[in-house]
Design an enzyme around this catalytic site. Structure first.
Site, mmCIF file in Angstrom:
data_model
loop_
_atom_site.group_PDB
_atom_site.id
_atom_site.type_symbol
_atom_site.label_atom_id
_atom_site.label_comp_id
_atom_site.label_asym_id
_atom_site.label_seq_id
_atom_site.Cartn_x
_atom_site.Cartn_y
_atom_site.Cartn_z
ATOM 1 N N GLY A 10 -77.415 16.565 6.912
ATOM 2 C CA GLY A 10 -76.219 17.294 7.333
ATOM 3 C C GLY A 10 -75.066 16.336 7.645
ATOM 4 O O GLY A 10 -75.229 15.115 7.626
ATOM 5 N N LEU A 36 -87.527 24.504 10.268
ATOM 6 C CA LEU A 36 -87.297 24.983 11.634
ATOM 7 C C LEU A 36 -87.516 26.489 11.790
ATOM 8 O O LEU A 36 -87.478 27.000 12.903
ATOM 9 C CB LEU A 36 -85.896 24.598 12.111
ATOM 10 C CG LEU A 36 -85.678 23.097 12.313
ATOM 11 C CD1 LEU A 36 -84.261 22.822 12.812
ATOM 12 C CD2 LEU A 36 -86.673 22.507 13.315
ATOM 13 N N THR A 100 -72.101 24.788 19.879
ATOM 14 C CA THR A 100 -70.830 25.091 19.220
ATOM 15 C C THR A 100 -69.809 25.780 20.125
ATOM 16 O O THR A 100 -70.185 26.489 21.065
ATOM 17 C CB THR A 100 -71.112 26.012 18.007
ATOM 18 O OG1 THR A 100 -69.885 26.439 17.434
ATOM 19 C CG2 THR A 100 -71.923 27.241 18.402
ATOM 20 N N TYR A 124 -73.846 33.897 14.202
ATOM 21 C CA TYR A 124 -74.021 32.448 14.366
ATOM 22 C C TYR A 124 -73.870 32.058 15.841
ATOM 23 O O TYR A 124 -74.721 31.346 16.397
ATOM 24 C CB TYR A 124 -72.989 31.718 13.491
ATOM 25 C CG TYR A 124 -72.896 30.232 13.748
ATOM 26 C CD1 TYR A 124 -73.893 29.358 13.308
ATOM 27 C CD2 TYR A 124 -71.812 29.691 14.439
ATOM 28 C CE1 TYR A 124 -73.798 27.994 13.543
ATOM 29 C CE2 TYR A 124 -71.709 28.324 14.676
ATOM 30 C CZ TYR A 124 -72.702 27.482 14.227
ATOM 31 O OH TYR A 124 -72.612 26.127 14.469
ATOM 32 N N TRP A 149 -65.505 22.435 15.033
ATOM 33 C CA TRP A 149 -64.781 22.141 13.801
ATOM 34 C C TRP A 149 -65.178 20.765 13.231
ATOM 35 O O TRP A 149 -64.334 19.878 13.027
ATOM 36 C CB TRP A 149 -63.268 22.209 14.043
ATOM 37 C CG TRP A 149 -62.740 23.591 14.295
ATOM 38 C CD1 TRP A 149 -63.461 24.682 14.693
ATOM 39 C CD2 TRP A 149 -61.376 24.033 14.174
ATOM 40 N NE1 TRP A 149 -62.619 25.770 14.820
ATOM 41 C CE2 TRP A 149 -61.344 25.405 14.513
ATOM 42 C CE3 TRP A 149 -60.178 23.405 13.841
ATOM 43 C CZ2 TRP A 149 -60.159 26.149 14.505
ATOM 44 C CZ3 TRP A 149 -58.995 24.139 13.843
ATOM 45 C CH2 TRP A 149 -58.997 25.497 14.161
HETATM 46 N N1 LIG Z 1 -69.960 22.320 11.106
HETATM 47 C C1 LIG Z 1 -69.218 22.713 12.136
HETATM 48 O O1 LIG Z 1 -68.008 22.998 11.999
HETATM 49 C C2 LIG Z 1 -69.810 22.792 13.520
HETATM 50 C C3 LIG Z 1 -68.999 23.262 14.575
HETATM 51 C C4 LIG Z 1 -69.537 23.338 15.853
HETATM 52 C C5 LIG Z 1 -70.850 22.950 16.092
HETATM 53 N N2 LIG Z 1 -71.615 22.518 15.053
HETATM 54 C C6 LIG Z 1 -73.002 22.130 15.338
HETATM 55 O O2 LIG Z 1 -73.140 20.736 15.093
HETATM 56 C C7 LIG Z 1 -74.456 20.460 14.615
HETATM 57 C C8 LIG Z 1 -74.372 19.695 13.306
HETATM 58 O O3 LIG Z 1 -73.632 20.476 12.356
HETATM 59 P P1 LIG Z 1 -73.369 19.965 10.854
HETATM 60 O O4 LIG Z 1 -72.017 20.440 10.474
HETATM 61 O O5 LIG Z 1 -73.727 18.525 10.745
HETATM 62 O O6 LIG Z 1 -74.442 20.870 10.082
HETATM 63 P P2 LIG Z 1 -74.836 20.804 8.538
HETATM 64 O O7 LIG Z 1 -74.010 19.813 7.818
HETATM 65 O O8 LIG Z 1 -74.854 22.225 8.060
HETATM 66 O O9 LIG Z 1 -76.326 20.238 8.589
HETATM 67 C C9 LIG Z 1 -77.368 21.004 9.109
HETATM 68 C C10 LIG Z 1 -78.671 20.509 8.522
HETATM 69 O O10 LIG Z 1 -79.727 21.342 9.020
HETATM 70 C C11 LIG Z 1 -80.588 21.643 7.940
HETATM 71 N N3 LIG Z 1 -81.338 22.879 8.092
HETATM 72 C C12 LIG Z 1 -80.918 24.148 7.926
HETATM 73 N N4 LIG Z 1 -81.938 25.005 8.034
HETATM 74 C C13 LIG Z 1 -83.048 24.261 8.266
HETATM 75 C C14 LIG Z 1 -84.415 24.572 8.460
HETATM 76 N N5 LIG Z 1 -84.895 25.823 8.396
HETATM 77 N N6 LIG Z 1 -85.271 23.559 8.694
HETATM 78 C C15 LIG Z 1 -84.849 22.277 8.731
HETATM 79 N N7 LIG Z 1 -83.567 21.915 8.555
HETATM 80 C C16 LIG Z 1 -82.670 22.898 8.319
HETATM 81 C C17 LIG Z 1 -79.633 21.761 6.751
HETATM 82 O O11 LIG Z 1 -80.358 21.694 5.553
HETATM 83 P P3 LIG Z 1 -79.785 22.513 4.288
HETATM 84 O O12 LIG Z 1 -78.466 21.926 3.936
HETATM 85 O O13 LIG Z 1 -80.867 22.287 3.263
HETATM 86 O O14 LIG Z 1 -79.665 23.943 4.724
HETATM 87 C C18 LIG Z 1 -78.706 20.594 6.987
HETATM 88 O O15 LIG Z 1 -79.190 19.398 6.438
HETATM 89 C C19 LIG Z 1 -75.158 21.815 14.505
HETATM 90 O O16 LIG Z 1 -75.872 22.066 15.685
HETATM 91 C C20 LIG Z 1 -74.009 22.811 14.421
HETATM 92 O O17 LIG Z 1 -74.378 24.100 14.891
HETATM 93 C C21 LIG Z 1 -71.128 22.410 13.771
#
Ligand SMILES: NC(=O)c1ccc[n+]([C@@H]2O[C@H](COP(=O)([O-])OP(=O)(O)OC[C@H]3O[C@@H](n4cnc5c(N)ncnc54)[C@H](OP(=O)(O)O)[C@@H]3O)[C@@H](O)[C@H]2O)c1
Length: 294
Positions: A10, A36, A100, A124, A149
């Site tokens: 991710g 997960l 988040t 979400y 974000w």
């Molecule tokens: N992105 C945002 O804007 C944002 C904003 C606020 C908070 N956050 C939080 O910050 C954290 C990191 O976010 P990020 O943007 O780095 O997320 P990301 O790029 O979407 O990465 C999430 C990772 O989790 C994996 N994943 C999903 N389902 C899974 C499962 N069943 N088992 C094992 N792994 C799984 C995904 O694999 P796949 O790609 O194969 O699905 C991906 O590699 C998260 O907690 C997110 O909620 C993100």
């Protein structure tokens, strides 16, 4: 220290995999090495890894798709963190989990602090709030870092989408009524690593003494419209942009399956007061990101 990092592919996990290296042995996994949605997969992985610290950067982050897959979103974001917290506690390990800004409804009108009452308005957000609750209820050694974000230039993020639209469309329409705090995934990874480095050989006790919720996001706030404008301004390859006009739009102009909070900037003072760290302001970070990667 042995660290189990989940979500290594991710945006955040990829950066953590690199920044954590100096701290010890990092066992970095992602789906399908761990699933997960499967309690068995979680238990087996944690027992096999015997970590002293679990960092959960994995999540179900497709905000729109979550509306039609609520069970999967809840399993990954709501239930799995609680199981990880239980496993960590049983091993005497600590857990760092990310949450988040979308746990809030966006109606406050000023940056959210940790003591504000969550009130998520989409699947979400509800699933991430459940994850927070399940981790805090286990009451082991944990940090919940709420961020917002998140972007990187790897894969797809708002910034990479704007850069690619700018090469395809003469006029862009971007929402001006959603306000938040853009956060570069690498800064988030570096801040996490620095707080751990400060705990040195006593990381679990260090986390235990400071356990709880923290907001950690890029400083300041902006609209998606101004974020897009800044992205095009700092784009080092302006010559290949064909966009001439960026027009403000309203969230209501782009019907999506999901309602999003209109104002979700995070106040990060508590993190600063506790760990003596603050992420730089979102705009100079964006400029650095675009400059640096040239
Ligand atoms: N992105 C945002 O804007 C944002 C904003 C606020 C908070 N956050 C939080 O910050 C954290 C990191 O976010 P990020 O943007 O780095 O997320 P990301 O790029 O979407 O990465 C999430 C990772 O989790 C994996 N994943 C999903 N389902 C899974 C499962 N069943 N088992 C094992 N792994 C799984 C995904 O694999 P796949 O790609 O194969 O699905 C991906 O590699 C998260 O907690 C997110 O909620 C993100």
């Amino acid at each position: 220290m042995r660290i189990l990092l989940l979500g290594k592919h991710g945006q955040l996990g990829w950066e953590l995999h690199r920044t954590l290296q100096p701290l010890g042995e990092v066992i970095a996994l992602d789906y399908p090495e761990i699933d997960l949605t499967s309690p068995d997969s979680i238990r087996v992985t944690v027992l096999k890894s015997q970590p002293e610290l679990i960092i959960n950067a994995a999540a179900y982050t497709d905000v729109d798709r979550a509306e039609s897959e609520p069970e999967i979103a809840m399993a990954v974001n709501g239930l799995a963190p609680g199981l990880l917290a239980e496993q960590a506690k049983a091993l005497g390990a600590a857990l760092i989990h990310y949450s988040t800004d979308y746990v809030f409804d966006g109606k406050k009108g000023s940056p959210y602090v940790e003591t504000d009452t969550p009130n998520p308005i989409n699947v979400y957000g509800r699933s991430k709030l459940e994850g927070e609750r399940s981790v805090s209820q286990v009451n082991g050694s944990y940090l919940i870092l709420r961020t917002s974000w998140v972007y990187s230039l790897r894969g797809e993020s708002f910034v990479t989408k704007v850069l690619s639209w700018a090469r395809e469309q003469e006029t862009l329409r971007i929402v001006g009524d959603q306000i938040g705090s853009p956060t570069w995934a690498r800064m988030l990874a570096e801040a996490t690593t620095e707080l751990l480095a400060a705990g040195r050989d006593e990381v679990i006790g260090w986390i235990d003494e400071r356990k709880g919720f923290y907001h950690l996001a890029g400083s300041g706030s902006t609209s998606r419209l101004d974020w897009a404008r800044a992205t095009l301004r700092y784009d080092p390859d302006k010559d290949s942009q064909i966009t001439r006009t960026i027009m403000p739009a309203l969230s209501a102009d782009f019907p999506t399956p999901t309602e999003r909070p209109l104002f979700s900037a995070l106040n990060c003072d508590h993190f600063m007061e506790t760990f003596n760290l603050r992420l730089p302001d979102w705009e100079s970070t964006l400029r650095l990101v675009l400059d640096y990667t040239q």
